[in-house]
Enzyme design. Sequence first.
Site, PDB file in Angstrom:
ATOM      1  N   ASN A  98      -3.378   8.791   3.268  1.00  0.00           N
ATOM      2  CA  ASN A  98      -4.292   9.101   4.378  1.00  0.00           C
ATOM      3  C   ASN A  98      -3.960   8.391   5.686  1.00  0.00           C
ATOM      4  O   ASN A  98      -4.845   8.209   6.519  1.00  0.00           O
ATOM      5  CB  ASN A  98      -5.754   8.794   3.986  1.00  0.00           C
ATOM      6  CG  ASN A  98      -6.185   9.626   2.801  1.00  0.00           C
ATOM      7  OD1 ASN A  98      -6.073  10.838   2.836  1.00  0.00           O
ATOM      8  ND2 ASN A  98      -6.626   8.978   1.730  1.00  0.00           N
TER       9      ASN A  98
ATOM     10  N   ASP B  70       0.827  -1.221   0.000  1.00  0.00           N
ATOM     11  CA  ASP B  70       0.000   0.000   0.000  1.00  0.00           C
ATOM     12  C   ASP B  70       0.860   1.270   0.000  1.00  0.00           C
ATOM     13  O   ASP B  70       0.367   2.361   0.280  1.00  0.00           O
ATOM     14  CB  ASP B  70      -1.004   0.043   1.165  1.00  0.00           C
ATOM     15  CG  ASP B  70      -2.059   1.136   0.953  1.00  0.00           C
ATOM     16  OD1 ASP B  70      -2.391   1.421  -0.206  1.00  0.00           O
ATOM     17  OD2 ASP B  70      -2.509   1.732   1.952  1.00  0.00           O
TER      18      ASP B  70
END
Length: 290
Positions: A250, A245
């Site tokens: 975020n 990822d």
Amino acid sequence: MDPDWLCFHSDPSAPAFRLPAGAVDAHCHVFGPAAAFPFAPERKYTPCDAGKDKLFELRDFLGFERNVIVQATCHGRDNAALIDALRAAGGRARGVVSIGPDIPEAELKRMDAAGVRGVRFNFVRRLVDATPREVFLDIARRIAPLGWHVVVYFEAADLEDLAPFLNSLPTPVVVDHMGRPDVGKGVDHPDFRRFVRLMEENEAIWSKVTCPERLSLQGPPYDDVVPFAARIVERFPDRVLWGTDWPHPNMKTHMPDDGALVDHIPRIAPTTASQRKLLVDNPMRLYWAR
Ligand code: 0GY
């Protein structure tokens, strides 16, 4: 870049876990660089630059052979940064794009030639404005003949409502981050059991056993996420994928050490056989069959 944005780890540790030869990081992104690939006007966040060169550097440092680059919402439906990265990767990257239903056929073919093998449908409200399901279904019908699949991102609370739609899709369906379980509820909570049941009842559904850093309530070393991912790997060894990822959009609580994330893998896939399926055989079957 947003004032509270955390940029990716500048100095990740070298993992102790040795990845099997040919391992694929099957969930990562590229952000810009904005000067070359501006972010979309409709984006919900503005990240730091995290371009292909940094991604490939991390791939080599961690010991991965290949990447699957997933279109991030900050680029909307402009997949230029992703396609540029695929072309630069020399066959060592595949892509998952965001598109509209009326994309010209020639554009789909161009993307396919660059290495795109899937489209992403995002249902996470803090990331995107809602797209009607009929539109997603039209897109799925357009890409099915190419042998592509659908990647879906949703919150656990939305699964009950979404399940009939997911089951209606005409392609394999890969669920991001195990459908984002609330790990505070435990693996036997009806919400996570619903996700396991979805995979039991529909062999076209795959799961990424990704993002312990995003799902954890405890923080590193993410002990509270291990039972969830371990259960999915154990039950569905041939339909799971793993990825870093990177560059971790975020993440507000902390920025994970990508080397430590790799060291998390043997905790969720304890045997050599399950590691090989998770990191090599499964992603190769889904993304590099041709
Ligand atoms: C992820 C998770 C997130 C963001 C995106 O495309 C995106 O913006 O995927 C998130 O904020 O949870 O998979 O990278």
